[in-house]
Scaffold this motif. Structure first.
Motif, mmCIF file in Angstrom:
data_model
loop_
_atom_site.group_PDB
_atom_site.id
_atom_site.type_symbol
_atom_site.label_atom_id
_atom_site.label_comp_id
_atom_site.label_asym_id
_atom_site.label_seq_id
_atom_site.Cartn_x
_atom_site.Cartn_y
_atom_site.Cartn_z
ATOM 1 N N VAL A 5 45.527 28.514 35.023
ATOM 2 C CA VAL A 5 46.141 29.617 35.773
ATOM 3 C C VAL A 5 45.934 30.916 35.005
ATOM 4 O O VAL A 5 45.570 31.957 35.578
ATOM 5 C CB VAL A 5 47.645 29.354 36.001
ATOM 6 C CG1 VAL A 5 48.344 30.616 36.479
ATOM 7 C CG2 VAL A 5 47.839 28.235 37.018
ATOM 8 N N GLY A 6 46.152 30.866 33.698
ATOM 9 C CA GLY A 6 45.913 32.047 32.876
ATOM 10 C C GLY A 6 44.457 32.473 32.890
ATOM 11 O O GLY A 6 44.148 33.668 32.966
ATOM 12 N N ALA A 7 43.541 31.484 32.832
ATOM 13 C CA ALA A 7 42.116 31.802 32.828
ATOM 14 C C ALA A 7 41.681 32.453 34.138
ATOM 15 O O ALA A 7 40.703 33.211 34.164
ATOM 16 C CB ALA A 7 41.304 30.538 32.584
ATOM 17 N N ALA A 8 42.382 32.155 35.231
ATOM 18 C CA ALA A 8 42.087 32.799 36.513
ATOM 19 C C ALA A 8 42.795 34.147 36.640
ATOM 20 O O ALA A 8 42.234 35.115 37.181
ATOM 21 C CB ALA A 8 42.490 31.886 37.662
ATOM 22 N N LEU A 9 44.024 34.231 36.144
ATOM 23 C CA LEU A 9 44.819 35.457 36.251
ATOM 24 C C LEU A 9 44.249 36.582 35.397
ATOM 25 O O LEU A 9 44.207 37.743 35.826
ATOM 26 C CB LEU A 9 46.266 35.167 35.837
ATOM 27 C CG LEU A 9 47.215 36.368 35.736
ATOM 28 C CD1 LEU A 9 47.393 37.018 37.102
ATOM 29 C CD2 LEU A 9 48.563 35.937 35.157
ATOM 30 N N GLY A 10 43.806 36.251 34.186
ATOM 31 C CA GLY A 10 43.337 37.279 33.262
ATOM 32 C C GLY A 10 42.165 38.095 33.786
ATOM 33 O O GLY A 10 42.231 39.333 33.819
#
Length: 394
Positions: free
Chosen positions: A335-340
């Motif tokens: 999720v972080g890798a997509a959000l960033g």
């Protein structure tokens, strides 16, 4: 540390290479399969979505499976879909293989994390986790540039074949080196594992992991254009800069493995503060070549040191549900890798330019500190006393 952990890291290396290598293969894939470059970019998005959705789902399925067959099965599927990807001339088929590969990758990581912590002492989860994540950082250092080079020399299909071939010794290693007893008793009760996931500590740690990873990939995704457009680094030297980030990541994971079990609060508080400061400095000093080179290494080290420690803390927080906790940790990181990158893109499109990207990373880390403070206040009001290691420690 058991040698089998390093063999599991080999599989993680292959999977990490597959996840990131498309950044250098997209134009060739688009040309060969007759699609646009943005369409080829959907291959990366499909993998990320598959990881986010697949991590908890495959973890639920794997709760009832013995770990050694589960690891072998996930890895076999991962290898086979890369063979299909290397052979197909259909873009929709290739897109489908990326989703299936992500599901297999997510399931493997969930079971591998549970297997790793079952093979070490109860107070060594951080070091076991760092060994597995070392495979991902090595993929950044060697696997991704190697895949890109192989694609340039022999075509993008050769990179898919290479990933499939790397999986073969890893599969043999799983059958020969993962102890059979690590699969005994893994046929757990899904409801019992779900009950073990309850509690604010795990949710907070997962949220922190997503935010820190978002900050990492916000800048890492745009590091090449930042270096070329802001710093003024020649395009031919950008791979060396990316390798510096990868080397820093490996150093950070290795250091965290030695410290996160004994001093988790110090690693997270001091490391998080240094990480925040580093992104702020990067935002102002991105025009300086020396500063960019140093910060690429330092921020890579700090990002993965803090990130791997948070994963270990998730496993400590849900010791009664190691497989599901591993799946949720994998999902949170993705999720972080997509959000960033999305947040970084907003900054670029909003007029801040590439220099604004490290600033967004700083804001995301700052938000992680806000979440920590809020969780601490809520716990105190609920009668939990001081932080009680509920957020930052084991």
């Amino acid at each position: 540390m058991p040698f089998a952990l390093h063999l599991l890291a080999l599989a993680v290396f292959a999977q990490g290479t597959s996840e990131f290598m498309l950044s250098g293969l997209g134009p060739d894939i688009a040309h060969d399969l007759g699609v646009s470059i943005p369409a080829a970019g959907a291959l990366t998005s499909a993998f990320a979505i598959g990881m986010i959705v697949g991590a908890p789902l495959t973890a639920v399925l794997a709760v009832r499976w013995p770990r050694r067959p589960a690891l072998f099965g996930f890895l076999l599927v991962f290898a086979l879909v890369h063979v299909v990807g290397a052979l197909t001339s259909s873009f929709p088929v290739l897109l489908g293989t990326r989703v299936v590969a992500a599901l297999a990758n997510a399931g493997f990581l969930a079971v591998a994390l549970a297997t790793a912590v079952s093979m070490v002492a109860p107070d060594a989860k951080g070091r076991a986790t760092s060994i597995l994540l070392g495979g991902t950082t090595l993929a950044c250092v060697a696997g991704v540039p190697g895949g890109a080079l192989l694609g340039q020399l022999l075509g993008w299909r050769a990179a898919f074949w290479a990933v499939a071939l790397i999986c073969v010794p890893a599969m043999i290693a799983v059958l020969r080196s993962v102890p059979a007893e690590s699969g005994q008793g893994v046929r757990g009760d899904v409801r019992a594992e779900v009950r073990a996931l309850r509690g604010p500590r795990l949710l907070t740690v997962l949220l922190l992991g997503a935010l820190v990873n978002a900050a990492t990939f916000c800048t890492f995704t745009y590091l090449a254009p930042v270096a070329m457009e802001v710093t003024g680094i020649d395009a031919a030297r950008v791979p060396a800069l990316l390798a510096l980030f990868g080397l820093g990541s490996f150093a950070g994971v290795s250091a965290a493995g030695r410290l996160s079990d004994t001093y988790p609060t110090r690693v997270l508080v001091l490391g998080g503060a240094a990480l925040l400061l580093g992104w702020v400095v990067f935002a102002f000093a991105a025009g300086n070549v020396a500063a960019t080179l140093v910060l690429a290494f330092v921020q890579g080290a700090l990002s993965f040191a803090v990130g791997s420690t948070l994963i270990a803390q998730a496993l400590y927080a849900a010791s009664g549900a190691p497989t599901l906790a591993g799946g949720l940790a994998t999902a949170a990181l993705n999720v972080g890798a997509a959000l960033g990158p999305w947040a970084g893109g907003l900054a670029i499109g909003g007029g801040l330019g590439y220099r604004g990207v490290p600033g967004v990373s700083a804001l995301l880390v700052a938000l992680a500190f806000v979440v920590t403070c809020v969780a601490r206040v809520v716990r105190r009001r609920a009668g939990g006393g001081a932080i009680d290691q509920a957020v930052l420690g084991g």
